[in-house]
Scaffold this active site. Structure first.
Site, short mmCIF file in Angstrom:
data_model
loop_
_atom_site.label_atom_id
_atom_site.label_comp_id
_atom_site.label_asym_id
_atom_site.label_seq_id
_atom_site.Cartn_x
_atom_site.Cartn_y
_atom_site.Cartn_z
N HIS A 97 0.49 0.65 1.40
CA HIS A 97 0.57 1.38 0.13
C HIS A 97 1.32 0.55 -0.90
CE1 HIS A 97 4.77 2.03 0.93
NE2 HIS A 97 4.44 2.35 2.17
N ASP A 379 3.75 -0.65 6.31
CA ASP A 379 4.26 -1.92 6.85
C ASP A 379 4.24 -1.90 8.37
OD1 ASP A 379 6.28 -0.06 7.04
OD2 ASP A 379 7.87 -1.34 6.24
#
Ligand SMILES: *[C@@H]1O[C@H](CO)[C@@H](O)[C@H](O)[C@H]1NC(C)=O
Ligand SMILES: *[C@@H]1O[C@H](CO)[C@@H](O)[C@H](O)[C@H]1NC(C)=O
Length: 480
Positions: A97, A379
């Site tokens: 994102h 991540d």
């Protein structure tokens, strides 16, 4: 004042440095870039031939600014490059994102004032921002698997909520989308003009920031964003392992990795001292300050050019930031050496890699569905995939990072397919464990798809060192 001036200087430097940064990641340089906006050709000329002026790759502030991925910096990209007789068959995109508001607050300080509404005439700009908002506000619930349909389709709070995507985050993915559109749709005609819903495969975790990032990327990517042709699936696991998530050995690797992290932190007396100082400033026990993961919030201050918080006991400052960020970099270095994270990653990334090669295999058989797959993730999704592929030197996934698998067909030998792997626009195919020494052994210019298949079906488990040859056995190995 001094702080502010230094801050300005740093940001200006970052714009220049980020421009040449990608080539630092892996030890090869990449061909000519296209300056899109921002950086003038003058500064480019000055900086390109002189890599000597770059700071050492471990400069904490430099690293942090790369992580911010501040838009308006010129972008270079190697997606879609192949010899002329190769045809692009399918593309599989994993994104992190975009820029988000922190997930944690620094205790007893005012949280940074960042506006998460989307405003066309506020920086960072994007020509499609206004149209994006108006299109999203007409969004249709039918386009999302439950519970995604309860999420807002774009950020909209005057003071960001925790973890909310910011305007920067939206712009980052509009840019990603537009870049991929120029390459994959305009140049390589990946989708036919009358493309249909089943030619896209879209999947996101259940956070608003991942859904919104995916939508922004698609809005930049698709020539006509038709709600009737959009269907986002929901992925409950950040590892994208749906259906194959149960893996006890993976969890054991993770526990050992966390233990390693803890011990490294204890050894760093400067880090402990810094947490102590910061705890004194905000007047909470050191333990509480550390648990509040202050780096996450400090990065937001840095990425948004908002000065660090102050109390009547003093200010959190750049020196604190540097110590914590430097520790993070050291932690990543030790993580690579000790290989516990690699074990975790090989098992953690197997299901999604297996799913991806399945999708690619169907495309090699001539099926025309799922030509473009998008996984909107975190991540903690990208990092294990990178590590599992053998790209342990790759930087930690920055905001709006993209990892792309391209599948190509040799028109002269239609049964032969090849893959390319790109991370943030850099071709890393020949750094992966499955194609590392391809050049030494083969005259073929591209990495054979079979290498990736063999890696996912077998060699991933060999790399774990046991005698397991499949996912189930590797996950349930006794006596690990
Ligand atoms: C950073 O903030 C200062 C004021 O706080 C402003 O003058 C400056 O233009 C900002 N820098 C950037 C790069 O936005
Ligand atoms: C791998 O993918 C195949 C289908 O392509 C599926 O049958 C198999 O169960 C998958 N294995 C794992 C461990 O996800």
């Amino acid at each position: 004042m001094l702080f502010r001036n230094r801050f300005l200087l740093l940001l200006a430097l970052a714009a220049l440095l980020a421009f040449v940064s990608l080539s630092l990641q892996f030890f090869h340089l990449i061909p000519v870039s296209t300056a899109k906006n921002g950086v003038s050709s003058k500064s480019r000329k000055r900086i390109m031939p002189d890599p000597v002026t770059e700071p050492p790759v471990t400069d904490p502030v430099y690293e942090a600014l790369l992580y911010c991925n501040i838009p308006s910096v010129a972008e270079r990209s190697m997606e879609g490059h192949a010899p002329h007789h190769f045809k692009l068959v399918s593309v599989h995109v994993f994104i992190r994102h975009g820029d988000r508001y922190p997930l944690y607050v620094i205790p007893k300080t005012k949280r940074p004032e960042i506006d998460c509404t989307l405003v066309a005439n506020r920086k960072p700009y994007h020509p499609k921002l206004e149209a994006f908002v108006s299109h999203m506000s007409k969004g249709s619930g039918a386009s999302f698997e439950s519970p995604l349909n309860s999420l807002p389709l774009y950020p909209n709070h005057p003071l960001c909520e925790m973890g909310e995507l910011t305007q920067t985050g939206v712009v980052q993915h509009l840019q990603n989308g537009q870049l991929l559109r120029d390459i994959y749709l305009k140049k390589h005609k990946l989708l036919p003009n009358d493309w249909s819903a089943d030619q896209l495969y879209l999947e996101t975790t259940g956070k608003s920031r991942t859904l919104q990032s995916g939508l922004a990327l698609l809005y930049g990517f698709l020539p006509d964003f038709d709600w009737k042709k959009i269907y986002f699936r929901h992925q409950p696991s950040a590892l994208f392992c749906s259906g194959s998530c149960y893996c006890p050995v993976r969890n054991q690797y993770l526990e050992k990795e966390q233990r390693r992290q803890y011990l490294l932190r204890l050894k760093n007396s400067q880090l402990e001292k810094t947490y102590g100082e910061m705890a004194k400033i905000v007047d909470v026990p050191t333990k509480q300050l550390r648990a509040a993961n202050p780096i996450d919030s400090m990065l937001c201050h840095l990425c948004h050019n908002v000065s660090f918080p102050c109390t009547r006991n003093g200010c959190v400052n750049m020196e604190h930031f540097k110590v914590i960020k430097t520790h993070q970099i050291e932690d990543e270095r030790e993580r690579r050496e000790k290989k516990l994270y690699l074990g975790y990653s090989l098992l953690g990334a197997h299901p999604i890699l297996n799913q991806t090669i399945g999708r690619m295999q169907r495309a090699t058989e001539g099926r025309r569905e799922e030509l473009f797959a998008l996984y909107s993730a975190h991540d903690v999704t990208l990092s294990p995939v990178l590590s599992a592929l053998g790209l342990s030197e790759a930087r930690f996934p920055r905001f709006a990072a993209r990892l792309i698998f391209e599948l190509w067909q040799d028109r002269e030998k239609p049964n032969e397919h090849s893959v390319r792997i790109l991370y943030n626009g850099v071709d890393v195919t020949f750094h992966t464990s499955f194609c590392q020494d391809h050049h030494k052994r083969s005259p073929k210019p591209m990495c054979p798809f079979e290498n990736l298949v063999r890696f996912v079906k077998r060699d991933m488990f060999v790399a774990l060192g046991g005698s397991s040859t499949n996912y189930y056995d590797a996950c349930h190995r006794e006596g690990f």
